[in-house]
Design a protein around this motif. Structure first.
Motif, PDB file in Angstrom:
ATOM      1  N   UNK A   1      60.651  30.779  29.105  1.00 44.87           N
ATOM      2  CA  UNK A   1      60.103  29.476  28.757  1.00 44.87           C
ATOM      3  C   UNK A   1      60.783  29.245  27.325  1.00 44.87           C
ATOM      4  N   UNK A   2      60.648  27.759  26.898  1.00 39.23           N
ATOM      5  CA  UNK A   2      60.988  27.626  25.364  1.00 39.23           C
ATOM      6  C   UNK A   2      59.995  28.505  24.416  1.00 39.23           C
ATOM      7  N   UNK A   3      60.383  29.142  23.624  1.00 46.23           N
ATOM      8  CA  UNK A   3      59.224  29.969  22.681  1.00 46.23           C
ATOM      9  C   UNK A   3      58.578  28.756  21.956  1.00 46.23           C
ATOM     10  N   UNK A   4      57.218  29.225  21.703  1.00 50.78           N
ATOM     11  CA  UNK A   4      56.134  28.297  20.939  1.00 50.78           C
ATOM     12  C   UNK A   4      56.600  28.433  19.400  1.00 50.78           C
TER      13      UNK A   4
ATOM     14  N   UNK B   1      55.755  25.934  12.606  1.00 48.40           N
ATOM     15  CA  UNK B   1      56.352  25.114  11.662  1.00 48.40           C
ATOM     16  C   UNK B   1      57.439  26.017  10.778  1.00 48.40           C
ATOM     17  N   UNK B   2      57.290  26.973  10.584  1.00 48.23           N
ATOM     18  CA  UNK B   2      57.947  27.981   9.692  1.00 48.23           C
ATOM     19  C   UNK B   2      59.375  28.264  10.404  1.00 48.23           C
ATOM     20  N   UNK B   3      59.350  28.359  11.651  1.00 50.89           N
ATOM     21  CA  UNK B   3      60.533  28.611  12.655  1.00 50.89           C
ATOM     22  C   UNK B   3      61.478  27.352  12.640  1.00 50.89           C
TER      23      UNK B   3
ATOM     24  N   UNK C   1      65.123  49.779  18.681  1.00 52.94           N
ATOM     25  CA  UNK C   1      65.120  48.378  19.262  1.00 52.94           C
ATOM     26  C   UNK C   1      63.706  48.048  19.427  1.00 52.94           C
ATOM     27  N   UNK C   2      63.374  46.828  19.487  1.00 54.42           N
ATOM     28  CA  UNK C   2      61.999  46.276  19.788  1.00 54.42           C
ATOM     29  C   UNK C   2      62.070  45.337  21.084  1.00 54.42           C
ATOM     30  N   UNK C   3      61.264  45.439  21.992  1.00 54.46           N
ATOM     31  CA  UNK C   3      61.034  44.360  22.885  1.00 54.46           C
ATOM     32  C   UNK C   3      60.136  43.221  22.541  1.00 54.46           C
ATOM     33  N   UNK C   4      60.821  42.209  21.949  1.00 49.70           N
ATOM     34  CA  UNK C   4      60.157  40.963  21.465  1.00 49.70           C
ATOM     35  C   UNK C   4      59.207  40.191  22.617  1.00 49.70           C
ATOM     36  N   UNK C   5      57.975  40.009  22.108  1.00 49.66           N
ATOM     37  CA  UNK C   5      57.164  39.262  23.172  1.00 49.66           C
ATOM     38  C   UNK C   5      57.620  37.505  23.035  1.00 49.66           C
ATOM     39  N   UNK C   6      57.678  37.097  22.087  1.00 55.66           N
ATOM     40  CA  UNK C   6      57.842  35.774  21.858  1.00 55.66           C
ATOM     41  C   UNK C   6      59.332  35.118  22.331  1.00 55.66           C
ATOM     42  N   UNK C   7      60.275  36.154  22.009  1.00 55.21           N
ATOM     43  CA  UNK C   7      61.701  35.658  22.568  1.00 55.21           C
ATOM     44  C   UNK C   7      62.279  36.448  23.687  1.00 55.21           C
TER      45      UNK C   7
ATOM     46  N   UNK D   1      53.583  49.077  14.880  1.00 54.15           N
ATOM     47  CA  UNK D   1      52.466  48.620  14.331  1.00 54.15           C
ATOM     48  C   UNK D   1      52.110  47.151  14.748  1.00 54.15           C
ATOM     49  N   UNK D   2      52.843  46.474  15.385  1.00 55.40           N
ATOM     50  CA  UNK D   2      52.750  45.254  15.978  1.00 55.40           C
ATOM     51  C   UNK D   2      52.686  45.008  17.469  1.00 55.40           C
ATOM     52  N   UNK D   3      51.947  45.487  18.272  1.00 58.67           N
ATOM     53  CA  UNK D   3      52.024  45.568  19.667  1.00 58.67           C
ATOM     54  C   UNK D   3      51.880  44.152  20.196  1.00 58.67           C
ATOM     55  N   UNK D   4      51.266  43.346  19.489  1.00 59.42           N
ATOM     56  CA  UNK D   4      51.315  41.821  19.921  1.00 59.42           C
ATOM     57  C   UNK D   4      52.521  41.132  19.695  1.00 59.42           C
ATOM     58  N   UNK D   5      53.506  41.670  18.883  1.00 55.28           N
ATOM     59  CA  UNK D   5      54.837  40.995  18.657  1.00 55.28           C
ATOM     60  C   UNK D   5      55.679  41.543  19.356  1.00 55.28           C
ATOM     61  N   UNK D   6      55.514  43.062  19.705  1.00 53.38           N
ATOM     62  CA  UNK D   6      56.684  43.876  20.261  1.00 53.38           C
ATOM     63  C   UNK D   6      56.009  44.429  21.591  1.00 53.38           C
TER      64      UNK D   6
END
Length: 149
Positions: free
Chosen positions: A3-6, A9-11, A31-37, A108-113
């Protein structure tokens, strides 16, 4: 499938982006597996306008990986131009190699990665989807592949 990432405004504004090449004792790259992208990427983040790139590098890597950077060197600079929601966004990217750090690496950021993992360069070449920064690091090593395989 994707899907298109959400975008925030900063992006949608021109900005600086930093990334870190962090190696383990076997010379594997984190490497990190990114949630958003949905891609695998080097630990990275957007630089705030109130900080220098070097200050943000140290802060971002501490926030994402829990380590204190002691020494680093800049490897690559490149501007990426993206079309996000019809807006042209220039991302001025800097990749640093972390040559010395203290602490234990953890996500440290499992919600992002979804996960963080060390890979050999050969393993990275076969990951299904890589970020532009991961691809740029491979190109710096003389290796080329498409973002998605």
């Amino acid at each position: 499938m994707f899907e298109t990432p959400n975008y925030t405004s900063e992006d949608l504004k021109n900005h600086y982006w930093i990334a870190a090449v962090i190696k383990d004792n076997d010379w594997k790259i984190l490497l990190q597996e990114h949630v958003k992208y949905w891609f695998w990427t080097l630990p990275s983040g957007k630089v705030l306008p109130t900080q220098t790139i070097e200050e943000w590098l140290k802060q971002e890597i501490f926030e994402e990986c829990g380590i204190q950077i002691q020494a680093y060197k800049e490897l690559i600079q490149k501007d990426f131009v993206y079309n996000r929601k019809g807006i042209t966004v220039v991302v001025k990217s800097h990749i640093f190699e972390i040559t010395e750090y203290t602490g234990e690496i953890e996500n440290k950021e499992p919600n992002k990665h979804k996960q963080q993992k060390f890979f050999t360069v050969d393993e990275i070449l076969w990951l299904p989807y890589l970020s532009d920064l991961s691809l740029l690091r491979l190109q710096h090593l003389g290796l080329y592949r498409l973002p998605k395989i």
